[in-house]
Every structure is written in structure tokens, then in C-alpha cells.
Design a protein around this motif. Structure first.
Motif, PDB file in Angstrom:
ATOM      1  N   LEU A 193       0.830  -1.206   0.000  1.00 55.79           N
ATOM      2  CA  LEU A 193       0.000   0.000   0.000  1.00 55.79           C
ATOM      3  C   LEU A 193       0.863   1.253   0.000  1.00 55.79           C
ATOM      4  CD1 LEU A 193      -2.919  -0.824   2.478  1.00 55.79           C
ATOM      5  CD2 LEU A 193      -3.085  -0.447   0.010  1.00 55.79           C
ATOM      6  N   ARG A 194       1.927   1.242   0.780  1.00 63.09           N
ATOM      7  CA  ARG A 194       2.793   2.418   0.845  1.00 63.09           C
ATOM      8  C   ARG A 194       3.459   2.690  -0.500  1.00 63.09           C
ATOM      9  NH1 ARG A 194       4.962   0.452   6.689  1.00 63.09           N
ATOM     10  NH2 ARG A 194       3.630   1.782   7.987  1.00 63.09           N
ATOM     11  N   VAL A 195       3.856   1.623  -1.175  1.00 61.66           N
ATOM     12  CA  VAL A 195       4.468   1.796  -2.496  1.00 61.66           C
ATOM     13  C   VAL A 195       3.478   2.446  -3.456  1.00 61.66           C
ATOM     14  CG1 VAL A 195       5.315   0.545  -4.521  1.00 61.66           C
ATOM     15  CG2 VAL A 195       6.141  -0.077  -2.242  1.00 61.66           C
ATOM     16  N   LYS A 196       2.216   2.078  -3.354  1.00 60.91           N
ATOM     17  CA  LYS A 196       1.208   2.575  -4.280  1.00 60.91           C
ATOM     18  C   LYS A 196       0.633   3.937  -3.889  1.00 60.91           C
ATOM     19  CE  LYS A 196      -0.179  -2.079  -5.737  1.00 60.91           C
ATOM     20  NZ  LYS A 196      -1.264  -3.073  -5.825  1.00 60.91           N
ATOM     21  N   LEU A 197       0.675   4.275  -2.585  1.00 56.57           N
ATOM     22  CA  LEU A 197      -0.056   5.454  -2.117  1.00 56.57           C
ATOM     23  C   LEU A 197       0.817   6.556  -1.529  1.00 56.57           C
ATOM     24  CD1 LEU A 197      -3.087   3.708  -0.353  1.00 56.57           C
ATOM     25  CD2 LEU A 197      -2.957   4.562  -2.700  1.00 56.57           C
ATOM     26  N   GLU A 198       1.943   6.210  -0.974  1.00 51.06           N
ATOM     27  CA  GLU A 198       2.785   7.202  -0.318  1.00 51.06           C
ATOM     28  C   GLU A 198       3.686   7.903  -1.335  1.00 51.06           C
ATOM     29  OE1 GLU A 198       2.717   8.036   2.847  1.00 51.06           O
ATOM     30  OE2 GLU A 198       1.957   6.313   3.991  1.00 51.06           O
ATOM     31  N   ASP A 199       3.965   9.193  -1.098  1.00 48.22           N
ATOM     32  CA  ASP A 199       4.921   9.903  -1.943  1.00 48.22           C
ATOM     33  C   ASP A 199       6.322   9.344  -1.757  1.00 48.22           C
ATOM     34  OD1 ASP A 199       2.958  11.573  -2.986  1.00 48.22           O
ATOM     35  OD2 ASP A 199       3.198  13.036  -1.365  1.00 48.22           O
ATOM     36  N   ASP A 200       6.657   8.983  -0.519  1.00 50.66           N
ATOM     37  CA  ASP A 200       7.949   8.367  -0.219  1.00 50.66           C
ATOM     38  C   ASP A 200       7.682   7.143   0.646  1.00 50.66           C
ATOM     39  OD1 ASP A 200      10.465   7.572   0.489  1.00 50.66           O
ATOM     40  OD2 ASP A 200      11.113   9.521   1.289  1.00 50.66           O
ATOM     41  N   PRO A 201       7.578   5.954   0.045  1.00 50.35           N
ATOM     42  CA  PRO A 201       7.236   4.746   0.812  1.00 50.35           C
ATOM     43  C   PRO A 201       8.186   4.477   1.980  1.00 50.35           C
ATOM     44  CG  PRO A 201       7.095   4.319  -1.535  1.00 50.35           C
ATOM     45  CD  PRO A 201       7.740   5.660  -1.392  1.00 50.35           C
ATOM     46  N   ALA A 202       9.437   4.947   1.873  1.00 42.18           N
ATOM     47  CA  ALA A 202      10.394   4.724   2.954  1.00 42.18           C
ATOM     48  C   ALA A 202      10.123   5.629   4.149  1.00 42.18           C
ATOM     49  CB  ALA A 202      11.822   4.954   2.453  1.00 42.18           C
ATOM     50  N   ARG A 203       9.361   6.705   3.936  1.00 45.45           N
ATOM     51  CA  ARG A 203       8.993   7.627   5.016  1.00 45.45           C
ATOM     52  C   ARG A 203       7.477   7.845   4.973  1.00 45.45           C
ATOM     53  NH1 ARG A 203      13.787   9.246   2.892  1.00 45.45           N
ATOM     54  NH2 ARG A 203      15.525   9.581   4.350  1.00 45.45           N
ATOM     55  N   PRO A 204       6.719   6.826   5.346  1.00 46.40           N
ATOM     56  CA  PRO A 204       5.252   6.905   5.205  1.00 46.40           C
ATOM     57  C   PRO A 204       4.638   7.947   6.129  1.00 46.40           C
ATOM     58  CG  PRO A 204       5.877   4.972   6.475  1.00 46.40           C
ATOM     59  CD  PRO A 204       7.148   5.554   5.949  1.00 46.40           C
ATOM     60  N   LEU A 206       0.958   8.471   5.581  1.00 45.47           N
ATOM     61  CA  LEU A 206      -0.467   8.138   5.566  1.00 45.47           C
ATOM     62  C   LEU A 206      -0.765   6.864   6.343  1.00 45.47           C
ATOM     63  CD1 LEU A 206      -1.354   8.855   1.818  1.00 45.47           C
ATOM     64  CD2 LEU A 206      -1.580  10.393   3.777  1.00 45.47           C
ATOM     65  N   ILE A 207      -0.025   5.808   6.064  1.00 44.95           N
ATOM     66  CA  ILE A 207      -0.253   4.514   6.709  1.00 44.95           C
ATOM     67  C   ILE A 207       0.855   4.312   7.733  1.00 44.95           C
ATOM     68  CG2 ILE A 207      -0.481   2.024   6.360  1.00 44.95           C
ATOM     69  CD1 ILE A 207      -1.331   2.750   3.450  1.00 44.95           C
ATOM     70  N   ARG A 208       0.514   4.528   8.981  1.00 50.06           N
ATOM     71  CA  ARG A 208       1.508   4.540  10.050  1.00 50.06           C
ATOM     72  C   ARG A 208       1.447   3.258  10.868  1.00 50.06           C
ATOM     73  NH1 ARG A 208       3.182   9.807  11.082  1.00 50.06           N
ATOM     74  NH2 ARG A 208       4.745   8.792  12.404  1.00 50.06           N
ATOM     75  N   ASN A 209       2.611   2.717  11.142  1.00 45.92           N
ATOM     76  CA  ASN A 209       2.726   1.530  11.979  1.00 45.92           C
ATOM     77  C   ASN A 209       2.854   1.947  13.439  1.00 45.92           C
ATOM     78  OD1 ASN A 209       3.215  -1.161  12.798  1.00 45.92           O
ATOM     79  ND2 ASN A 209       5.413  -0.798  12.738  1.00 45.92           N
ATOM     80  N   GLU A 210       2.070   1.325  14.297  1.00 51.02           N
ATOM     81  CA  GLU A 210       2.216   1.503  15.742  1.00 51.02           C
ATOM     82  C   GLU A 210       2.845   0.228  16.259  1.00 51.02           C
ATOM     83  OE1 GLU A 210       1.613   4.278  17.212  1.00 51.02           O
ATOM     84  OE2 GLU A 210       0.594   5.289  15.542  1.00 51.02           O
ATOM     85  N   PRO A 211       4.171   0.214  16.483  1.00 56.35           N
ATOM     86  CA  PRO A 211       4.897  -1.026  16.774  1.00 56.35           C
ATOM     87  C   PRO A 211       4.265  -1.855  17.890  1.00 56.35           C
ATOM     88  CG  PRO A 211       6.428   0.772  16.450  1.00 56.35           C
ATOM     89  CD  PRO A 211       5.053   1.384  16.488  1.00 56.35           C
ATOM     90  N   GLY A 212       4.056  -3.131  17.570  1.00 56.87           N
ATOM     91  CA  GLY A 212       3.498  -4.057  18.542  1.00 56.87           C
ATOM     92  C   GLY A 212       2.000  -3.919  18.767  1.00 56.87           C
ATOM     93  N   ILE A 213       1.353  -2.981  18.072  1.00 60.43           N
ATOM     94  CA  ILE A 213      -0.081  -2.730  18.298  1.00 60.43           C
ATOM     95  C   ILE A 213      -0.881  -2.913  17.025  1.00 60.43           C
ATOM     96  CG2 ILE A 213      -1.809  -1.100  19.137  1.00 60.43           C
ATOM     97  CD1 ILE A 213       0.433   0.309  20.679  1.00 60.43           C
ATOM     98  N   GLY A 214      -0.582  -2.085  15.997  1.00 60.01           N
ATOM     99  CA  GLY A 214      -1.359  -2.151  14.771  1.00 60.01           C
ATOM    100  C   GLY A 214      -0.995  -1.044  13.828  1.00 60.01           C
ATOM    101  N   TYR A 215      -1.974  -0.577  13.048  1.00 58.37           N
ATOM    102  CA  TYR A 215      -1.764   0.456  12.047  1.00 58.37           C
ATOM    103  C   TYR A 215      -2.860   1.513  12.179  1.00 58.37           C
ATOM    104  CZ  TYR A 215       1.527  -2.651   9.663  1.00 58.37           C
ATOM    105  OH  TYR A 215       2.609  -3.452   9.367  1.00 58.37           O
ATOM    106  N   ARG A 216      -2.548   2.702  11.649  1.00 57.85           N
ATOM    107  CA  ARG A 216      -3.565   3.756  11.594  1.00 57.85           C
ATOM    108  C   ARG A 216      -3.439   4.500  10.272  1.00 57.85           C
ATOM    109  NH1 ARG A 216      -3.853   7.384  16.025  1.00 57.85           N
ATOM    110  NH2 ARG A 216      -2.100   6.569  17.216  1.00 57.85           N
ATOM    111  N   LEU A 217      -4.565   5.029   9.788  1.00 57.31           N
ATOM    112  CA  LEU A 217      -4.575   5.881   8.607  1.00 57.31           C
ATOM    113  C   LEU A 217      -4.614   7.326   9.084  1.00 57.31           C
ATOM    114  CD1 LEU A 217      -4.832   6.078   5.470  1.00 57.31           C
ATOM    115  CD2 LEU A 217      -7.308   6.235   5.837  1.00 57.31           C
ATOM    116  N   VAL A 218      -3.608   8.095   8.720  1.00 63.03           N
ATOM    117  CA  VAL A 218      -3.513   9.499   9.133  1.00 63.03           C
ATOM    118  C   VAL A 218      -4.282  10.351   8.128  1.00 63.03           C
ATOM    119  CG1 VAL A 218      -1.964  11.435   9.593  1.00 63.03           C
ATOM    120  CG2 VAL A 218      -1.280   9.104  10.221  1.00 63.03           C
ATOM    121  N   VAL A 219      -5.256  11.079   8.605  1.00 62.94           N
ATOM    122  CA  VAL A 219      -6.087  11.908   7.727  1.00 62.94           C
ATOM    123  C   VAL A 219      -5.955  13.372   8.127  1.00 62.94           C
ATOM    124  CG1 VAL A 219      -7.731  10.070   7.248  1.00 62.94           C
ATOM    125  CG2 VAL A 219      -8.119  11.571   9.201  1.00 62.94           C
TER     126      VAL A 219
END
Length: 219
Positions: A193-204, A206-219
């Protein structure tokens, strides 16, 4: 919030998974007693008729006295008389078990539209627009093609914008309960998803990882 009223845990789990996939928040009740306090907050109700403490028809009548929210009866009772009685009591639709998940979602959306209660189905995050009504995703106006799993992950995050969705929730709904520990599946889908949606997939952003918990969509 969509309220599921069914005394069978496996049916509630299935319905919750289908609704989450469709972008809806869910509440569950196993009987009439626990359902009624939740009715006032519900956008719609999925109601089984075979409840342990009261007949579902009686509960349907009670719901109609306090709420105009759409009620879809989801029941194994197939007799025409049962369907007519439920509709006469105010049910908006009647779906027999077993049911098709996509058809159920379509019937729910139609009922919400008829009642004028259909919530906005498009979520915008940066220049990305997720339209769960049309199951389409665009970036800067251009359509983005996603796999079924990638779309499922994005749709679940879009259903809870800005909020963390746990690994277990994502895996259970998208891959099934047998894969609740397979976090590697999530990592692969999130990376795609990051490759397809983020301007810089290496520095996301929009789609943020919360280590050990889950993910969130930043709006």
C-alpha cells in the motif's frame, strides 16, 4: 454504528467481519435485554428472530417504538408468513440464512439510503481518496489498483480514520481467525500500500505503523 442482535457467537463474528469490511463500526448483543440499551445509538440493526429471552418479533416492535433506524431481519426462518409479519412490524428488509456477505452489505446500504441515514463513504488522506461505496481508491485523481487484501486493509483503516486498528482485528477480518498471529501478512500488505499510495514509501505519512499494536490511517 450497526447493531448486530444474534444469540449465536459465530454468526455475530461473521456479521461483524462483513460489516467491518464494509467500513462500518459494529456493536453486538446476544439477546433482547442487552440489545435495547444500544438501539438509540444504532444507525441500523441486524436482527435475528430466534433470541433466547424474547421472540425477535417482539423486539422488532419495541425497536420501532423508539427508533427509526433501518432494521434488517437476518433469520433462518424462511416462511413467507414470517417475512410478511416482520415487514408489517416495520422491518426494512428480510435476509434469510445462510446469506451472501456482499448482498447483505448492498441491502444495508439501500436501507440506509432509503432512511436518509447513509454516512459518507469516502475518506480523504492527503491526496488519496478511499471510496468504500464504489470500492475505488484514487491518488491525485488517478485510480490506484489494489489487490483484494490490500483494499481490505485500507478499507478497515479508513473505517477508523486516525485511530489505531490492532493487528488482531485486521488479521481476523481480512485473513480470518486462523491467521490472527500472522503479522507478516500485514507487513507485506502495508508495504505494498505504501508503495502505491505514499509519496515516499520509505517515510510513510499516511499509513503509520504503531509497533506491537497495529496500524492507523492518518487523515
Amino acid at each position: 454504528m450497526i447493531l448486530i442482535v444474534d444469540d449465536e457467537p459465530h454468526v455475530r463474528r461473521l456479521l461483524a467481519a462483513i460489516l467491518s469490511r464494509g467500513g462500518y463500526d459494529v456493536a453486538e448483543a446476544c439477546d433482547a435485554r442487552s440489545a435495547m440499551p444500544l438501539v438509540a445509538r444504532a444507525e441500523a440493526v441486524l436482527l435475528d428472530l430466534g433470541l433466547p429471552d424474547r421472540d425477535g418479533m417482539e423486539l422488532l416492535s419495541d425497536i420501532r417504538r423508539v427508533s427509526a433506524a433501518p432494521v434488517l431481519v437476518v433469520s433462518a426462518r424462511e416462511a413467507a408468513a414470517e417475512k410478511v409479519a416482520a415487514l408489517d412490524l416495520g422491518a426494512d428488509d428480510y435476509v434469510t440464512k445462510p446469506f451472501d456477505g456482499d448482498e447483505l452489505l448492498a441491502r444495508l446500504r439501500a436501507a440506509l439510503r432509503r432512511r436518509g441515514a447513509e454516512p459518507a463513504r469516502a475518506v480523504t488522506a492527503g491526496d488519496v481518496v478511499i471510496d468504500t461505496e464504489r470500492r475505488s481508491v484514487t491518488k491525485a485523481g488517478a485510480e490506484v489498483h489494489l489487490t483484494r487484501k490490500e483494499y481490505g486493509l485500507l478499507a478497515m483503516l479508513a473505517a477508523h480514520p486516525g485511530r489505531i486498528v490492532t493487528h488482531a482485528q485486521l488479521l481476523t477480518v481480512i485473513w480470518g481467525p486462523a491467521h490472527v498471529a500472522d503479522i507478516a501478512y500485514l507487513r507485506v500488505a502495508a508495504r505494498a500500500l505504501r508503495v502505491k499510495l505514499e509519496d515516499d514509501p520509505a517515510r510513510p505519512v499516511l499509513i503509520r505503523n504503531e509497533p506491537g499494536i497495529g496500524y492507523r490511517l492518518v487523515v
